[in-house]
Scaffold this active site. Structure first.
Site, mmCIF file in Angstrom:
data_model
loop_
_atom_site.group_PDB
_atom_site.id
_atom_site.type_symbol
_atom_site.label_atom_id
_atom_site.label_comp_id
_atom_site.label_asym_id
_atom_site.label_seq_id
_atom_site.Cartn_x
_atom_site.Cartn_y
_atom_site.Cartn_z
ATOM 1 N N ARG A 198 28.800 33.382 55.912
ATOM 2 C CA ARG A 198 28.143 32.398 56.777
ATOM 3 C C ARG A 198 29.109 31.830 57.831
ATOM 4 N NH1 ARG A 198 23.557 30.610 53.690
ATOM 5 N NH2 ARG A 198 24.805 31.032 51.857
ATOM 6 N N LYS A 225 30.852 39.466 38.006
ATOM 7 C CA LYS A 225 30.216 38.606 37.027
ATOM 8 C C LYS A 225 30.080 37.188 37.603
ATOM 9 C CE LYS A 225 33.883 36.582 34.253
ATOM 10 N NZ LYS A 225 33.662 35.174 34.357
ATOM 11 N N HIS A 237 36.853 42.318 35.187
ATOM 12 C CA HIS A 237 38.223 42.672 35.551
ATOM 13 C C HIS A 237 39.098 42.973 34.332
ATOM 14 C CE1 HIS A 237 39.181 38.407 34.820
ATOM 15 N NE2 HIS A 237 40.452 38.774 34.760
ATOM 16 N N ASP A 267 31.737 32.280 30.360
ATOM 17 C CA ASP A 267 32.853 32.636 31.244
ATOM 18 C C ASP A 267 33.722 33.752 30.655
ATOM 19 O OD1 ASP A 267 34.310 32.153 33.650
ATOM 20 O OD2 ASP A 267 35.831 31.081 32.508
ATOM 21 N N HIS A 320 34.337 39.353 28.922
ATOM 22 C CA HIS A 320 35.657 39.905 28.605
ATOM 23 C C HIS A 320 35.825 40.189 27.103
ATOM 24 C CE1 HIS A 320 36.244 38.740 32.650
ATOM 25 N NE2 HIS A 320 36.688 37.520 32.447
HETATM 26 C C1 BG6 Z 1 37.672 34.885 34.696
HETATM 27 C C2 BG6 Z 1 37.192 33.521 34.337
HETATM 28 O O1 BG6 Z 1 36.660 35.830 34.518
HETATM 29 O O2 BG6 Z 1 38.768 35.230 33.864
HETATM 30 C C3 BG6 Z 1 38.307 32.497 34.452
HETATM 31 O O3 BG6 Z 1 36.117 33.151 35.180
HETATM 32 C C4 BG6 Z 1 39.501 32.933 33.653
HETATM 33 O O4 BG6 Z 1 37.877 31.219 34.023
HETATM 34 C C5 BG6 Z 1 39.876 34.363 34.002
HETATM 35 O O5 BG6 Z 1 40.567 32.060 33.957
HETATM 36 C C6 BG6 Z 1 40.963 34.871 33.063
HETATM 37 O O6 BG6 Z 1 41.420 36.095 33.544
HETATM 38 P P1 BG6 Z 1 42.868 36.597 33.206
HETATM 39 O O7 BG6 Z 1 42.944 37.950 33.837
HETATM 40 O O8 BG6 Z 1 43.827 35.601 33.784
HETATM 41 O O9 BG6 Z 1 42.944 36.639 31.711
#
Ligand code: BG6
Length: 509
Positions: A54, A156, A186, A243, A248
């Protein structure tokens, strides 16, 4: 011997369109990953980045933002940056997509992007469905020409509960086929997470003990010392279950506990992951209350510094009921894992940043040694340290040198740093964006995985829908509420301390 990884497969010509181009994720993760790919020779001829957001920027403004976000980039990326273009407009305005379509045609014409499109949705989730529909309405969701591809990468959260996830999926599938959709988690881009596959399926010695006959229980820890930083507003709508656990943790569990796949192709692995997720018991409302501990951090101390409570973070409701900590006991109902408790804990403002998966083994049938002199003996454990200090440890008991049988735990350690010294470990985003460009979906989340993960966590959300339901508090800088310890102690176990050195110390401490 250190060995460098083979060079990455070059990307085909492609126009990459980033929605949310003015946002944090683009600046922090996507652009640095793209620059690293360019500098490794992945982006050959025929690449164009088109930002959409935007914010009223010109192409030159966008190019400046890209340059500022990638200060260490090499000449290839710098050269490419000069071709990047920007489309400014709302995602709810048809005109934005008309102009995007024209920008894509121009990229094919002048940058040789060959009709290939990679759409990256780095926006708030609320607009995912809408953007997909608008892309379809403007003829962008189908390949622009014979042999070309059109793919969409989506961040996500995929929904906020089962119903909304199903709804989002239907909206995305109205525009794109499943094999065009690349859902990013990720964690799947992390080397150590992928290494679970190598550990399990390239080695013969672990498989015989990788089951309920030898494993007493499994512990997954995803601990962060950071709070919610500037993301309080977002976190208020999420909490630890949405989250971290729904995505994860479920991904890590699926790779750790699944059956051997019949090959390493994307669907072979994802089929096994789904089967594992389908085997995780879906709790009844009572079980969801009984086998979970929700916590929220209050004021505390971390690394000697005072830290504010969650409710005092910017963007957070002073009466917030959102959990910043969660401990769960799950069970897997299949032949391999029946009867093995799976303990999961995750939280913000814990004493350290550490993510690990530990398979804790059963004790010996009868301990010959004196209990007093073997009190420092912990159960055998195989620990995959996902971060930091990436590696794998096998913990076992050894005799302390000396006259009597004093026993204590020691560890055999594999450390990425030591074994692959000098090898560059790519950021998860780099790996995943590369894979999306070359069309390898192995590390992306299929729709049935997302759906099943929501089926597992949905009952907790429902059980907690009452205000304040079961929320307990823990001071920042501690390992969570005492109730989380009790959850594990009820099964006769204790949480591992993932931070204490698990290796033998020269002084025997
Ligand atoms: C993200 C979350 O998906 O993963 C965050 O939204 C979190 O809240 C993060 O801090 C943690 O990722 P990593 O790679 O630092 O373990």
């Amino acid at each position: 011997m250190p060995s460098n990884p083979p060079p990455l497969t070059p990307a085909p010509p492609v126009a990459m369109v980033v929605f949310g181009a003015s946002g944090d994720l683009t600046r922090r993760k996507i652009l640095p990953a793209m620059a690293a790919l360019a500098d490794q020779g992945v982006l050959k001829e025929g690449f164009r980045l088109i930002g959409v957001a935007r914010t009223p920027w010109s192409d030159a403004d966008f190019q400046d933002v890209v340059t500022a976000a990638t200060p260490d980039a090499g000449p290839r990326w710098r050269e490419l940056t000069r071709t990047f273009t920007y489309v400014s407009g709302g995602y709810d305005q048809s005109d934005t997509f008309t102009r995007l379509r024209a920008a894509l045609a121009e990229a094919d014409e002048t940058s040789g992007t060959a009709g290939n499109r990679l759409f990256y949705l780095a926006t708030v989730p609320a607009v995912f469905g809408h953007v997909c529909q608008a892309l379809a309405d403007h003829g962008c969701s189908k390949p622009a020409s014979d042999g070309a591809f059109s793919r969409v990468v989506v961040e996500k959260p995929f929904g906020r509960d089962l119903a909304s996830a199903l709804d989002l999926d239907a909206q995305m599938h109205a525009a794109f086929d499943e094999d065009q959709i690349y859902r990013i988690d990720h964690y799947m881009g992390k080397e150590t997470v992928q290494n679970v596959l190598a550990l399990r399926f390239a080695n013969a010695i672990f498989e015989p003990v990788w089951n309920h006959r030898y494993v007493d229980h499994v512990q997954v820890t995803v601990a962060e010392s950071l709070g919610v930083e500037h993301r309080g507003g977002f976190y208020e709508t999420a909490g630890a279950l949405r989250d971290i656990v729904q995505n994860h943790v479920m991904q890590v569990l699926a790779l750790t506990l699944m059956e051997p796949p019949t090959g390493i192709g994307a669907d072979r692995i994802r089929d096994e992951k789904v089967k594992l997720l389908q085997s995780i018991h879906i709790p009844s409302p009572d079980e969801a209350v009984d086998k979970a501990v929700r916590g929220q951090y209050t004021d505390g101390t971390l690394d000697g510094q005072p830290v504010a409570s969650y409710r005092d973070e910017p963007g957070v409701d002073p009466d917030s009921q959102t959990e910043t900590f969660l401990a769960l006991q799950l069970k897997v109902e299949n032949w391999r894992w029946s009867g093995v408790p799976i303990f999961v804990r995750t939280g913000k403002r814990l004493p350290a940043r550490v993510t690990e998966v530990a398979l804790v083994f059963r004790p010996v049938p009868y301990l010959l040694f004196d209990r007093q002199t073997s009190r420092d003996l912990r159960p055998n454990a195989l620990v995959v340290r996902i971060q930091p200090d990436e590696g794998i440890s096998l913990e076992f008991g050894a005799k302390v040198p000396g006259e009597r049988f004093h026993l204590r735990s020691v560890a055999m350690d594999f450390s990425y740093d030591e074994s692959f010294a000098g090898a560059r470990v790519a950021d998860g985003y780099e790996r995943l964006i590369h894979d999306a460009m070359v069309g390898d979906a192995t590390l992306f989340i299929r729709s049935d995985e997302v759906e099943q993960a929501w089926r597992i966590v949905d009952p907790y959300l429902q059980a907690w829908s009452e205000p304040g339901a079961g929320l307990t508090f823990y001071p920042a800088g501690t390992w969570g509420p005492r109730l989380a310890d009790l959850l594990v102690e009820r099964s006769g176990d204790t949480w591992r301390n993932p931070v204490l050195p698990e290796r033998a110390q020269p002084d025997g401490t």
